[in-house]
Scaffold this motif. Structure first.
Motif, mmCIF file in Angstrom:
data_model
loop_
_atom_site.group_PDB
_atom_site.id
_atom_site.type_symbol
_atom_site.label_atom_id
_atom_site.label_comp_id
_atom_site.label_asym_id
_atom_site.label_seq_id
_atom_site.Cartn_x
_atom_site.Cartn_y
_atom_site.Cartn_z
ATOM 1 N N VAL A 11 14.791 -50.278 3.729
ATOM 2 C CA VAL A 11 13.287 -50.904 3.719
ATOM 3 C C VAL A 11 12.362 -51.033 2.601
ATOM 4 C CG1 VAL A 11 11.317 -50.203 5.410
ATOM 5 C CG2 VAL A 11 13.603 -50.188 6.362
ATOM 6 N N LEU A 12 12.305 -49.628 2.075
ATOM 7 C CA LEU A 12 11.539 -49.424 0.848
ATOM 8 C C LEU A 12 11.662 -50.258 -0.352
ATOM 9 C CD1 LEU A 12 11.000 -45.582 1.204
ATOM 10 C CD2 LEU A 12 9.568 -47.488 2.177
ATOM 11 N N SER A 13 13.030 -50.829 -0.486
ATOM 12 C CA SER A 13 13.185 -51.607 -1.450
ATOM 13 C C SER A 13 13.447 -53.001 -1.376
ATOM 14 C CB SER A 13 14.738 -51.019 -2.095
ATOM 15 O OG SER A 13 15.830 -51.506 -1.365
ATOM 16 N N LEU A 14 12.845 -53.106 -0.003
ATOM 17 C CA LEU A 14 12.951 -54.752 0.396
ATOM 18 C C LEU A 14 14.311 -55.375 0.486
ATOM 19 C CD1 LEU A 14 9.699 -55.629 -1.318
ATOM 20 C CD2 LEU A 14 9.809 -54.502 0.956
ATOM 21 N N LEU A 57 5.027 -49.498 -14.949
ATOM 22 C CA LEU A 57 5.270 -49.919 -13.771
ATOM 23 C C LEU A 57 6.153 -49.255 -12.688
ATOM 24 C CD1 LEU A 57 5.421 -53.823 -14.022
ATOM 25 C CD2 LEU A 57 3.563 -52.524 -13.251
ATOM 26 N N PHE A 58 7.297 -48.912 -13.370
ATOM 27 C CA PHE A 58 8.263 -48.362 -12.415
ATOM 28 C C PHE A 58 7.991 -46.419 -12.524
ATOM 29 C CE2 PHE A 58 9.974 -52.313 -12.894
ATOM 30 C CZ PHE A 58 10.134 -52.648 -11.598
ATOM 31 N N TRP A 59 7.450 -46.213 -13.294
ATOM 32 C CA TRP A 59 7.239 -44.571 -13.347
ATOM 33 C C TRP A 59 6.972 -43.835 -12.020
ATOM 34 C CZ3 TRP A 59 9.153 -40.528 -15.504
ATOM 35 C CH2 TRP A 59 8.326 -39.254 -15.356
ATOM 36 N N PRO A 60 5.971 -44.265 -11.308
ATOM 37 C CA PRO A 60 5.519 -43.547 -10.023
ATOM 38 C C PRO A 60 6.893 -43.345 -8.888
ATOM 39 C CG PRO A 60 3.998 -45.309 -10.595
ATOM 40 C CD PRO A 60 5.080 -45.453 -11.404
ATOM 41 N N LEU A 61 7.871 -44.371 -9.171
ATOM 42 C CA LEU A 61 8.994 -43.942 -8.430
ATOM 43 C C LEU A 61 9.941 -43.093 -9.115
ATOM 44 C CD1 LEU A 61 9.750 -47.684 -7.059
ATOM 45 C CD2 LEU A 61 8.566 -45.816 -6.004
ATOM 46 N N HIS A 62 10.348 -43.235 -10.215
ATOM 47 C CA HIS A 62 11.108 -42.398 -10.962
ATOM 48 C C HIS A 62 10.432 -41.026 -11.080
ATOM 49 C CE1 HIS A 62 14.617 -41.284 -13.298
ATOM 50 N NE2 HIS A 62 13.737 -40.977 -14.420
ATOM 51 N N ARG A 63 9.055 -40.885 -11.123
ATOM 52 C CA ARG A 63 8.412 -39.573 -11.290
ATOM 53 C C ARG A 63 9.081 -38.584 -10.302
ATOM 54 N NH1 ARG A 63 2.402 -40.699 -10.458
ATOM 55 N NH2 ARG A 63 3.149 -40.515 -8.293
ATOM 56 N N PHE A 64 9.170 -39.115 -8.997
ATOM 57 C CA PHE A 64 9.774 -38.303 -7.839
ATOM 58 C C PHE A 64 10.861 -37.289 -8.522
ATOM 59 C CE2 PHE A 64 12.510 -37.571 -4.278
ATOM 60 C CZ PHE A 64 11.464 -36.700 -3.363
ATOM 61 N N ASP A 69 5.576 -36.604 -0.165
ATOM 62 C CA ASP A 69 5.619 -36.974 -1.675
ATOM 63 C C ASP A 69 6.168 -38.477 -2.060
ATOM 64 O OD1 ASP A 69 4.563 -34.751 -2.863
ATOM 65 O OD2 ASP A 69 6.172 -33.463 -2.707
ATOM 66 N N ILE A 70 7.231 -38.690 -1.180
ATOM 67 C CA ILE A 70 8.083 -40.053 -1.202
ATOM 68 C C ILE A 70 6.792 -41.139 -1.137
ATOM 69 C CG2 ILE A 70 9.602 -41.449 -0.383
ATOM 70 C CD1 ILE A 70 11.516 -39.175 0.233
ATOM 71 N N TRP A 71 6.099 -40.957 0.067
ATOM 72 C CA TRP A 71 5.250 -42.039 0.552
ATOM 73 C C TRP A 71 4.061 -42.071 -0.518
ATOM 74 C CZ3 TRP A 71 5.270 -45.976 2.967
ATOM 75 C CH2 TRP A 71 4.072 -46.399 3.585
ATOM 76 N N ARG A 72 3.491 -40.992 -0.899
ATOM 77 C CA ARG A 72 2.719 -41.097 -2.022
ATOM 78 C C ARG A 72 3.000 -41.963 -3.309
ATOM 79 N NH1 ARG A 72 0.660 -37.000 -5.693
ATOM 80 N NH2 ARG A 72 3.021 -36.644 -5.932
ATOM 81 N N ASP A 73 4.210 -41.426 -3.577
ATOM 82 C CA ASP A 73 4.656 -42.288 -4.865
ATOM 83 C C ASP A 73 4.994 -43.606 -4.679
ATOM 84 O OD1 ASP A 73 4.581 -39.838 -6.337
ATOM 85 O OD2 ASP A 73 6.865 -39.627 -6.114
ATOM 86 N N TYR A 74 5.325 -43.979 -3.576
ATOM 87 C CA TYR A 74 5.654 -45.456 -3.154
ATOM 88 C C TYR A 74 4.311 -46.257 -3.180
ATOM 89 C CZ TYR A 74 7.661 -49.400 -0.583
ATOM 90 O OH TYR A 74 8.046 -50.583 -0.069
ATOM 91 N N LEU A 75 3.354 -45.548 -2.642
ATOM 92 C CA LEU A 75 1.969 -46.182 -2.703
ATOM 93 C C LEU A 75 1.323 -46.399 -4.091
ATOM 94 C CD1 LEU A 75 0.018 -44.670 0.556
ATOM 95 C CD2 LEU A 75 1.158 -46.939 0.194
ATOM 96 N N ASP A 76 1.681 -45.377 -4.887
ATOM 97 C CA ASP A 76 1.288 -45.464 -6.168
ATOM 98 C C ASP A 76 1.995 -46.674 -6.961
ATOM 99 O OD1 ASP A 76 -0.335 -43.199 -5.996
ATOM 100 O OD2 ASP A 76 0.894 -41.837 -7.084
ATOM 101 N N PHE A 77 3.220 -46.797 -6.706
ATOM 102 C CA PHE A 77 3.893 -47.796 -7.294
ATOM 103 C C PHE A 77 3.467 -49.325 -6.847
ATOM 104 C CE2 PHE A 77 7.186 -51.470 -6.534
ATOM 105 C CZ PHE A 77 7.400 -51.534 -7.557
ATOM 106 N N TRP A 78 3.046 -49.478 -5.604
ATOM 107 C CA TRP A 78 2.313 -50.754 -5.236
ATOM 108 C C TRP A 78 0.879 -50.966 -5.928
ATOM 109 C CZ3 TRP A 78 5.335 -54.687 -4.069
ATOM 110 C CH2 TRP A 78 6.622 -54.222 -3.500
#
Length: 372
Positions: A149-152, A207-214, A346-355
């Protein structure tokens, strides 16, 4: 003196690493970290040998007592499940062989007080509880659903399926499946590690750091930190899909390389303070070099991206000036994390930060083209 702040020393480098905002008035002498010494008691060795015997017996039972294919009828529809032996053994080997094996090796080199097991079960720091929670999620279908879902759906595309489709469309196949298994492993592992290196470099881009930051948010290493990965890791398509798509190795080879990589990832996130000597400098990454990759202090450029360090040497991200590290080296990120067993926030916050991070880049690209 240190005024209530935690300060860690990078062993043998003479460089102080500390959380942002900490204050040091005078630095105590830097002591060189001694290489780990393997010590193991005979009862512990015997206990682990007995455990391995039980695992071997369970593996024999799976292959010889369980069918490799079963048919299930539900709601009037027949569903056939095949290759059960391979599926069970591959997934089960991670839970009952690889993880316990790495934890045992860690205990040999660090003793009980230094092990991930103690930090996960006895110390139970908030960051360790996050590792446990993510590891538990990975053992359920829920994580696969989150990834899809999250990676479409991008990261769940089969590389083997893409290889077959590409061969049909172009009439060209670069499959190495007909080659000897050893050659297939060498080709596939080399291509995988090369793409994984650039996958990792991309993870550290703006661009992708917010996801890898987790993943980097962990404040201490445990073996289970290996699977502390955001379910929307879009960049994983590079290393997880492209090698199989391009070279179409046999399923057994792909599975063997996958298990090797999984094992290595658990090892480099362990609490073993070893740089593996020349092997760690050229062949496979060591726990010390991966800990340096996770360092909180950003006074030096981030380095040590590759599972096979030869790519770091070739592309200029090997950091000989970074020194070495033990468990006192402060790791983590400056962004605040809740940690603990509830990882959803934390997962949801980082996902929103990515978008959110995509929007400025999208507007900038559109403006350059005169669209806005």
């Amino acid at each position: 003196m240190v005024n209530g702040d935690v300060v860690a020393i990078m062993a043998r480098s003479g460089r102080w690493i500390r959380p942002q905002g900490s204050r040091v008035d005078a630095a105590p002498p830097v002591t060189a970290a001694r290489p780990p010494r393997a010590t193991v008691s005979l009862p512990l060795l015997g206990l682990f040998a007995a455990y391995l015997a039980l695992v071997a017996a369970a593996g024999w039972a799976v292959v010889n007592l369980l069918p490799d294919r079963i048919a299930i009828t539900a709601l009037g529809h027949a569903v056939s499940l095949g290759e059960l032996h391979r599926r069970v053994l591959q997934h089960g080997s991670i839970l009952v062989l690889i993880v316990p094996g790495v934890l045992f090796a860690e205990m040999v080199f660090t003793g009980w007080r230094g092990t991930s097991l103690r930090h996960l079960l006895a110390v139970r720091s908030p960051t360790a509880r996050s590792d446990l929670a993510i590891f538990a999620l990975w053992q359920t279908p829920l994580m696969n659903g989150l990834i899809a879902v999250l990676s479409l759906g991008v990261t769940v595309i089969s590389g083997a399926w893409l290889h077959d489709r590409l061969a049909r469309l172009t009439g060209v196949s670069l499959s190495v499946a007909a080659l000897p298994a050893a050659v297939q492993v060498l080709v596939f592992l080399t291509v995988f590690s090369f793409l994984d290196y650039w996958n990792h470099r991309l993870d550290h881009s703006r661009l992708f750091w917010p996801l890898h930051r987790f993943h980097h948010a962990a404040e201490e290493f445990t073996v289970l930190n290996s699977v502390r990965i955001h379910p929307a890791a879009f960049t994983s398509i590079l290393s997880a899909t492209l090698p199989a798509m391009l070279f179409g190795a046999s399923p057994d080879v792909i599975a063997d390389v996958n298990l090797f990589v999984i094992t290595l990832r658990y090892v480099i996130h362990s609490r073993i303070d070893s740089d593996f000597g020349w092997v760690g400098r050229w062949i496979v990454q060591s726990p010390v070099h991966h800990r340096l990759h996770h360092v909180l202090d950003m006074s030096l450029p981030t380095g040590h991206f590759a599972l096979m360090p030869v790519w770091d040497h070739l592309f200029g991200t090997w950091r000989p000036d970074a020194g070495e590290a033990d468990q006192r080296l402060v790791i983590g990120v400056e962004t605040a994390y809740r940690h603990g067993a509830w990882v959803g926030a934390d997962i949801w916050r980082d996902y929103l930060d990515f978008w959110k991070g995509l929007r400025p880049a999208t507007r900038g690209a559109a403006a350059e083209q005169g669209i806005v």
